[in-house]
Design a protein around this motif. Sequence first.
Motif, short mmCIF file in Angstrom:
data_model
loop_
_atom_site.label_atom_id
_atom_site.label_comp_id
_atom_site.label_asym_id
_atom_site.label_seq_id
_atom_site.Cartn_x
_atom_site.Cartn_y
_atom_site.Cartn_z
N TRP A 288 -23.94 -4.25 -10.33
CA TRP A 288 -23.38 -2.94 -9.99
C TRP A 288 -21.95 -2.81 -10.50
O TRP A 288 -21.30 -3.78 -10.88
N THR A 289 -21.48 -1.56 -10.46
CA THR A 289 -20.07 -1.23 -10.67
C THR A 289 -19.65 -0.30 -9.54
O THR A 289 -20.39 0.60 -9.15
N MET A 290 -18.44 -0.52 -9.02
CA MET A 290 -17.92 0.31 -7.93
C MET A 290 -16.47 0.67 -8.20
O MET A 290 -15.67 -0.17 -8.59
N SER A 291 -16.14 1.95 -8.01
CA SER A 291 -14.74 2.38 -8.06
C SER A 291 -14.35 2.94 -6.70
O SER A 291 -15.13 3.63 -6.05
N LEU A 292 -13.12 2.62 -6.28
CA LEU A 292 -12.59 3.04 -4.99
C LEU A 292 -11.26 3.75 -5.23
O LEU A 292 -10.26 3.11 -5.56
N LYS A 293 -11.26 5.06 -5.08
CA LYS A 293 -10.02 5.82 -5.21
C LYS A 293 -9.39 5.94 -3.83
O LYS A 293 -10.02 6.43 -2.90
N VAL A 294 -8.14 5.51 -3.71
CA VAL A 294 -7.48 5.45 -2.42
C VAL A 294 -6.87 6.81 -2.08
O VAL A 294 -5.94 7.28 -2.76
N TRP A 295 -7.40 7.46 -1.04
CA TRP A 295 -6.92 8.78 -0.66
C TRP A 295 -5.48 8.76 -0.14
O TRP A 295 -4.69 9.65 -0.43
N GLU A 296 -5.15 7.76 0.66
CA GLU A 296 -3.95 7.80 1.49
C GLU A 296 -2.66 7.50 0.73
O GLU A 296 -1.58 7.88 1.19
N LEU A 297 -2.73 6.80 -0.38
CA LEU A 297 -1.51 6.47 -1.11
C LEU A 297 -1.12 7.62 -2.04
O LEU A 297 -2.00 8.21 -2.69
N PRO A 298 0.16 7.94 -2.14
CA PRO A 298 0.57 9.11 -2.94
C PRO A 298 0.12 9.04 -4.40
O PRO A 298 -0.19 10.07 -5.00
N TRP A 299 0.11 7.83 -4.99
CA TRP A 299 -0.29 7.71 -6.41
C TRP A 299 -1.79 7.54 -6.58
O TRP A 299 -2.30 7.50 -7.69
N GLN A 300 -2.54 7.49 -5.46
CA GLN A 300 -4.00 7.43 -5.45
C GLN A 300 -4.57 6.47 -6.50
O GLN A 300 -5.25 6.87 -7.45
N PRO A 301 -4.29 5.18 -6.35
CA PRO A 301 -4.81 4.20 -7.31
C PRO A 301 -6.33 4.14 -7.26
O PRO A 301 -6.95 4.45 -6.24
#
Length: 307
Positions: free
Chosen positions: A127-140
Amino acid sequence: MQGPMSCRSRACAGPGCSRPCHAVLCRRLQPAKAASAVYAPQQANTVNPALQDTAQFLQTELRTLFSTGEITMSRYASNIVFEDPISRFTDLNGYTMMVRALKTLFNVTFDLHDIQVTQPDEITTRWTMSLKVWELPWQPNLLFSGRSFYKVDPVTGIILQHKDVWDAINDNSYLSLEGMTHVLQQLMQVQLTPDLETPNYKVLRVAKDFEIRSYDPFIVAEVAMPAGASPTAGDGFTDLAGFIFGGNSQGMQMEMTTPVITRSPAYDSAAAAAAGLNGSNGRSSMQFPLERKFEGESTIKPVAHLI
């Protein structure tokens, strides 16, 4: 980095576009056949029916797991053990909370590439998974690929254990320094991505220093560079920029896109062999992807002074 591709056609090249030095042409790049998320054990007729049923269940479950944040609890043992390089849970409540937390804290994209019964009591997925972080201002955006190993009761088909192994690190033990560092580096990385169109693609594998991608078909403008030419010195770039900024048969101004692609003779030879075509012409080349709106366009050609 360009993914697995092969050259298929030169639909917009036009007469004379095969001259060896600094000839701009357009051609369509066709990706190689991508891995599919299907249940495909190597010996289906010998697979335990309980494991076959669980593999089919997982294929369905994993497609919706992170969009709903809910699991089918009856298919997992109450004392299920989950482990990856940064987390470990030893019961179903912890396992369920982990899934819900991922759904809540991140914008999750999960691609299942393959699922197989690999042992009499084991199912393996890739598999491949991406996690975009909502809470951080730069949204890594945290990007992972790897394999999951599910231990399954061969009688009931209940999932007993789930272990994730990441491709980008060597030490996949729980709370490994390498695993923690890999996550923290991605969390702290601020990416300033230009607002430019790029061809659609899926990431198939995330290694420590590179990604393997599968691109949808797209059109490129290409210039062949003579032996000894250097992309870092601007060889080829000026001709391609001239083409997209009006140096074409319609005088059309096109938008810049990403990425700028350089191809070596060795890469072209391998791609041509995979596609059943003739080998490389021995020259390097540079390519600009064209905007998607030019898909199927056959009237835009380089002007004479570029050929």
